[in-house]
Design a protein around this motif. Structure first.
Motif, PDB file in Angstrom:
ATOM      1  N   LEU A   1       0.829  -1.206   0.000  1.00 14.43           N
ATOM      2  CA  LEU A   1       0.000   0.000   0.000  1.00 14.43           C
ATOM      3  C   LEU A   1       0.863   1.255   0.000  1.00 14.43           C
ATOM      4  O   LEU A   1       0.558   2.231  -0.700  1.00 14.43           O
ATOM      5  N   ARG A   2       1.961   1.206   0.760  1.00 11.76           N
ATOM      6  CA  ARG A   2       2.848   2.375   0.798  1.00 11.76           C
ATOM      7  C   ARG A   2       3.431   2.643  -0.599  1.00 11.76           C
ATOM      8  O   ARG A   2       3.520   3.799  -1.031  1.00 11.76           O
ATOM      9  N   GLY A   3       3.816   1.566  -1.292  1.00  8.25           N
ATOM     10  CA  GLY A   3       4.380   1.739  -2.620  1.00  8.25           C
ATOM     11  C   GLY A   3       3.360   2.254  -3.617  1.00  8.25           C
ATOM     12  O   GLY A   3       3.673   3.114  -4.449  1.00  8.25           O
ATOM     13  N   LYS A   4       2.138   1.775  -3.530  1.00 13.68           N
ATOM     14  CA  LYS A   4       1.110   2.169  -4.491  1.00 13.68           C
ATOM     15  C   LYS A   4       0.595   3.590  -4.250  1.00 13.68           C
ATOM     16  O   LYS A   4       0.106   4.234  -5.187  1.00 13.68           O
TER      17      LYS A   4
ATOM     18  N   GLN B   1      -4.584  14.922   2.407  1.00 12.73           N
ATOM     19  CA  GLN B   1      -4.953  14.592   3.788  1.00 12.73           C
ATOM     20  C   GLN B   1      -5.072  13.075   3.965  1.00 12.73           C
ATOM     21  O   GLN B   1      -4.627  12.526   4.979  1.00 12.73           O
ATOM     22  N   GLU B   2      -5.661  12.384   2.979  1.00 12.23           N
ATOM     23  CA  GLU B   2      -5.801  10.926   3.064  1.00 12.23           C
ATOM     24  C   GLU B   2      -4.438  10.245   3.032  1.00 12.23           C
ATOM     25  O   GLU B   2      -4.179   9.287   3.792  1.00 12.23           O
ATOM     26  N   LYS B   3      -3.568  10.759   2.152  1.00 14.47           N
ATOM     27  CA  LYS B   3      -2.219  10.170   2.079  1.00 14.47           C
ATOM     28  C   LYS B   3      -1.476  10.337   3.395  1.00 14.47           C
ATOM     29  O   LYS B   3      -0.822   9.406   3.879  1.00 14.47           O
ATOM     30  N   GLU B   4      -1.588  11.534   3.956  1.00 14.67           N
ATOM     31  CA  GLU B   4      -0.880  11.815   5.214  1.00 14.67           C
ATOM     32  C   GLU B   4      -1.408  10.921   6.342  1.00 14.67           C
ATOM     33  O   GLU B   4      -0.637  10.308   7.090  1.00 14.67           O
ATOM     34  N   LYS B   5      -2.719  10.808   6.420  1.00 13.44           N
ATOM     35  CA  LYS B   5      -3.329   9.969   7.465  1.00 13.44           C
ATOM     36  C   LYS B   5      -2.955   8.497   7.294  1.00 13.44           C
ATOM     37  O   LYS B   5      -2.589   7.813   8.256  1.00 13.44           O
ATOM     38  N   LEU B   6      -3.028   8.039   6.042  1.00 14.50           N
ATOM     39  CA  LEU B   6      -2.749   6.626   5.784  1.00 14.50           C
ATOM     40  C   LEU B   6      -1.278   6.308   6.015  1.00 14.50           C
ATOM     41  O   LEU B   6      -0.935   5.244   6.557  1.00 14.50           O
ATOM     42  N   ASN B   7      -0.380   7.243   5.632  1.00 14.98           N
ATOM     43  CA  ASN B   7       1.051   7.009   5.848  1.00 14.98           C
ATOM     44  C   ASN B   7       1.383   6.922   7.339  1.00 14.98           C
ATOM     45  O   ASN B   7       2.241   6.143   7.751  1.00 14.98           O
ATOM     46  N   LYS B   8       0.708   7.749   8.127  1.00 13.17           N
ATOM     47  CA  LYS B   8       0.914   7.675   9.579  1.00 13.17           C
ATOM     48  C   LYS B   8       0.449   6.339  10.132  1.00 13.17           C
ATOM     49  O   LYS B   8       1.118   5.733  10.987  1.00 13.17           O
ATOM     50  N   LEU B   9      -0.710   5.887   9.650  1.00 10.57           N
ATOM     51  CA  LEU B   9      -1.232   4.592  10.110  1.00 10.57           C
ATOM     52  C   LEU B   9      -0.303   3.441   9.691  1.00 10.57           C
ATOM     53  O   LEU B   9      -0.067   2.499  10.468  1.00 10.57           O
TER      54      LEU B   9
ATOM     55  N   ARG C   1      -8.302   2.226  -3.215  1.00  4.60           N
ATOM     56  CA  ARG C   1      -8.179   1.180  -4.223  1.00  4.60           C
ATOM     57  C   ARG C   1      -9.445   1.094  -5.069  1.00  4.60           C
ATOM     58  O   ARG C   1      -9.386   0.876  -6.283  1.00  4.60           O
ATOM     59  N   GLY C   2     -10.614   1.322  -4.407  1.00  8.00           N
ATOM     60  CA  GLY C   2     -11.887   1.283  -5.120  1.00  8.00           C
ATOM     61  C   GLY C   2     -11.969   2.363  -6.176  1.00  8.00           C
ATOM     62  O   GLY C   2     -12.463   2.124  -7.289  1.00  8.00           O
ATOM     63  N   ARG C   3     -11.471   3.568  -5.832  1.00  6.40           N
ATOM     64  CA  ARG C   3     -11.462   4.665  -6.809  1.00  6.40           C
ATOM     65  C   ARG C   3     -10.574   4.309  -8.005  1.00  6.40           C
ATOM     66  O   ARG C   3     -10.927   4.538  -9.169  1.00  6.40           O
ATOM     67  N   TYR C   4      -9.414   3.729  -7.679  1.00  9.04           N
ATOM     68  CA  TYR C   4      -8.477   3.349  -8.739  1.00  9.04           C
ATOM     69  C   TYR C   4      -9.102   2.293  -9.655  1.00  9.04           C
ATOM     70  O   TYR C   4      -9.031   2.399 -10.887  1.00  9.04           O
ATOM     71  N   LEU C   5      -9.740   1.298  -9.058  1.00 11.83           N
ATOM     72  CA  LEU C   5     -10.363   0.243  -9.852  1.00 11.83           C
ATOM     73  C   LEU C   5     -11.525   0.761 -10.682  1.00 11.83           C
ATOM     74  O   LEU C   5     -11.743   0.313 -11.818  1.00 11.83           O
TER      75      LEU C   5
ATOM     76  N   ASP D   1       2.456   5.734  -6.376  1.00 14.93           N
ATOM     77  CA  ASP D   1       2.518   5.303  -7.776  1.00 14.93           C
ATOM     78  C   ASP D   1       1.108   5.187  -8.356  1.00 14.93           C
ATOM     79  O   ASP D   1       0.539   6.183  -8.815  1.00 14.93           O
ATOM     80  N   GLN D   2       0.516   3.997  -8.276  1.00 15.68           N
ATOM     81  CA  GLN D   2      -0.787   3.770  -8.907  1.00 15.68           C
ATOM     82  C   GLN D   2      -1.900   4.616  -8.286  1.00 15.68           C
ATOM     83  O   GLN D   2      -2.803   5.067  -8.990  1.00 15.68           O
ATOM     84  N   TYR D   3      -1.852   4.801  -6.953  1.00 14.43           N
ATOM     85  CA  TYR D   3      -2.978   5.446  -6.268  1.00 14.43           C
ATOM     86  C   TYR D   3      -2.777   6.951  -6.052  1.00 14.43           C
ATOM     87  O   TYR D   3      -3.613   7.602  -5.418  1.00 14.43           O
ATOM     88  N   LYS D   4      -1.675   7.540  -6.565  1.00 17.42           N
ATOM     89  CA  LYS D   4      -1.341   8.931  -6.220  1.00 17.42           C
ATOM     90  C   LYS D   4      -2.412   9.933  -6.673  1.00 17.42           C
ATOM     91  O   LYS D   4      -2.597  10.975  -6.039  1.00 17.42           O
TER      92      LYS D   4
END
Length: 694
Positions: free
Chosen positions: A583-586, A598-606, A641-645, A589-592
């Protein structure tokens, strides 16, 4: 449908075979090997069985058990107990039943398991391997054991099968299983009338066995059998290891006997050297940092090896001579010498066997798999769902057995019922005259010179109840059906009382006498023994009592569940770790483009928090905690991931529509071209059809 399952449980490696696909297939294990190390290991959380036990044997040497078949059913006061101790890296102790138990550290505490339990643990692993490979049910098993196994050892092997959840349809002698495989799979080469006399020789990891058999198409009889149960590959390995241990004491001033891991590494290197010398005349012997950071190196030639094992080679002739003597044959009477077993690859062993028989050796059977295939065929014979080619065979009784009782009206108090050299399965019926309501019968080995030294003579004891004497008669006749069953067990199959009754019997005409067909048939009154009532039988044998057997079954089931929980927990832990990095890698990359800052920051902290927990407090957590952590991350990650798909699906849909439009345009263009071509063809035909009338 249950798949017929045959197991050659070797002292070093085990081979599994199943009857399927209109033949016998060897079952490969989880790493695609055709044999599995016969090892059981114990750790702080779970057990290691087979390949996993082999992988950690060096690091877990004090909690890894091998040589399983050498101690199952072995009494702790047997002379072999002291011999076997040197081959084990765990302490062997006497248990409450005077049997052998292994002491190991399991689940962070010292525990003892009986030899039967250890045997069952490994069989459970073998069963699981077969289930995963065949995708079928595995219920019935045909297990082969050495021909020198006594009743106690055969019973212990059968009990181990039951603890592992298997039904032992037959316990068969290893050499008989190999001979059956030969008779079935080499049927085209066998005569139909005359018997072909074949010697089967098996030089295995821990024992050496010889059987002489008469084989023809569809039938086999074992004529003689003998063994040396302390001759095998492991004895060669120890001879080599001891040679280098002495050399290293002088050369490097180290004693590898002081360190179990060091000696095990020397022993492992000795086994490899032995195999190299089977194909080469000289081989190096090198071990890095064997102990005390000392590297050792040396070499050995094939001639030096043969000199080291000369005491072993000098014994090769004994089983061959004994087997021929039992069979009543000479070496020149034999048509073929079939050799199997891993240690038969040693050149000096092959040469010596060939010299003793005075004939070239035959290696038409697979040296490692012949016994397992024979077992699978025998198991298939017992299966109601599998059709097999008919093949009749009888096994060889290795020891003389007599049945004893209290003498009342009989002339004797015992009878030699199953002599050495007799074939089984076999049934005998004896008649005893009893006065009381119950009596005892006991089975014993009665010729100690035939038995392995130190073997207990007691086999089993039966109490027969329910004898009701006839009125006015001091005693009543009882019929006892004694049986040496297909697994080699000595039993009392049934017991019943009989009484003398007068019955009418048809008088048969004498040979050559004319018979008047209109005459009434003649009868005469004769006295016969007629069955009166069945008797109940209580048995005291070497088999585990029902309560103890059930206890071991429950204990094994509990350990299986514990192993499964550890495996599942490790799987969930790995799944969480993989998800964190994926997830961190994507996210970069794929999910950027599908997550806000804000979502990226929150998720990276988690993700960072989960990673820190995983390598600290969560290093040894529970399955539920790993699942909870995974779901916490997935609750946010799956939204992104749902948005990406969804976007990917939209792209696919747009691409599909574009392709369809392109195909439609191409089809329209093609149709237009066809119509244009058709118009031109019509105009040409009209022009050609005009006729000038002038």
């Amino acid at each position: 449908m249950s798949v017929p399952f045959g197991v050659d449980l070797g002292n070093h490696n085990t081979v599994i075979a199943c009857a399927k696909n209109r033949g016998i297939d060897i079952v490969v294990n989880e790493v695609s090997n055709r044999s599995t190390p016969s090892l059981v290991g114990f750790g702080p959380k779970n057990r290691y069985l087979g390949e996993s036990a082999k992988n950690q044997q060096t690091s877990n040497i004090k909690n890894t058990v091998d040589n399983l078949k050498r101690i199952v059913g072995l009494p702790a006061d047997h002379p072999d107990f002291e011999i076997e101790k040197k081959f084990f890296t765990i302490p062997l102790v006497k248990n409450e039943d005077n049997g052998v138990s292994g002491k190991v550290r399991y689940l962070n505490k010292q525990q003892e398991f009986t030899a039967t339990q250890l045997f069952a643990m490994y069989l459970d692993k073998i069963k699981d391997t077969a289930v995963k490979e065949t995708k079928g049910n595995i219920n019935d098993i045909c297990l082969s054991v050495p021909g020198w196994y006594t009743e106690k050892q055969r019973r212990a092997a059968a009990d181990a099968c039951r603890i592992a959840g298997l039904n032992p349809v037959r316990i068969v002698n290893e050499m008989t299983a190999a001979a059956v495989g030969y008779g079935v799979f080499k049927a085209a080469e066998l005569p139909e009338e005359e018997y072909k006399k074949v010697a089967f020789v098996d030089v295995g990891h821990s024992s050496y066995q010889v059987s002489i058999a008469a084989v023809r198409k569809g039938e086999l009889k074992v004529l003689g059998a003998a063994y040396d149960k302390h001759f095998g590959g492991r004895n060669f390995d120890f001879a080599i290891a001891e040679h280098f241990a002495k050399e290293f004491q002088t050369k490097y001033k180290i004693d590898v006997h002081e360190n179990p891991k060091a000696f095990y590494r020397v022993l492992t290197a000795a086994e490899k050297l032995k195999k190299v010398l089977s194909a080469n005349t000289q081989a190096p012997f090198n071990i890095e940092s064997v102990m005390n950071d000392v590297d050792v190196s040396s070499s050995l030639t094939r001639d030096e090896l043969e000199e080291l094992v000369q005491p072993l080679l000098a014994r090769i002739n004994v089983p061959i001579e004994n087997a021929l003597k039992d069979a009543g044959l000479k070496a020149e009477d034999l048509d073929s010498i079939e050799v199997i077993g891993g240690s038969s690859r040693i050149p000096s062993v092959k040469t010596k066997i060939s010299e003793i028989f005075g004939k070239p050796l035959s290696f038409t059977l697979n040296q490692d798999e012949a016994i397992a295939k024979g077992n699978a065929y025998i198991c298939a014979c017992h299966s109601p769902t599998v059709r097999v080619r008919p093949f009749k065979f009888e096994d060889y009784n290795q020891y003389t057995v007599s049945y004893f009782w209290d003498k009342e009206e009989e002339d004797e108090d015992h009878l030699e019922v199953f002599p050495k050299g007799g074939l089984f399965p076999s049934t005998k019926i004896i008649t005893l005259f009893r006065k009381g309501p119950s009596f005892d019968i006991e089975a014993k080995y009665t010729k100690p010179e035939e038995l392995p030294k130190g073997t207990e003579t007691f086999i089993a004891k039966w109490k027969i109840n329910g004898v009701v004497p006839n009125e006015g008669e001091p005693s009543i006749a009882t019929k006892i059906k004694l049986r040496n069953d297909p697994s080699g067990f000595y039993t009392i199959e049934s017991a019943y009382t009989v009484e003398e009754q007068t019955v009418k019997e048809l008088v048969e005409p004498k040979e050559g006498e004319e018979v008047d067909e209109d005459a009434e048939p003649e009868y005469r009154e004769v006295k016969k023994l007629v069955k009166k009532n069945d008797l109940t039988i209580e048995c005291e044998s070497a088999a585990l009592p029902d309560a103890k057997l059930q206890q071991f079954i429950e204990q094994e089931a509990s350990m299986v569940m514990e192993d499964k929980l550890v495996h599942d927990t490790e799987e969930k832990k790995n799944q969480l770790e993989e998800y964190i990095y994926e997830l961190r890698g994507k996210l970069d990359d794929q999910y950027k483009d599908f997550a806000s800052e804000q979502e990226k920051e929150k998720l990276n902290k988690l993700l960072l928090k989960a990673e820190d927990w995983l390598y600290d407090e969560g290093e040894d957590s529970t399955k539920a905690r790993y699942i909870a952590k995974y779901e916490e991350l997935a609750s946010i990650g799956n939204v992104i991931r749902g948005r990406y798909l969804a976007k990917e699906q939209e792209k696919k849909e747009q691409y599909r529509q574009k392709q369809e439009a392109s195909q439609a345009a191409a089809m329209a263009e093609k149709l237009a071209a066809q119509r244009e071509a058709s118009k031109k063809d019509d105009g040409k035909k009209d022009s050609e059809g005009d006729v000038d009338m002038d």
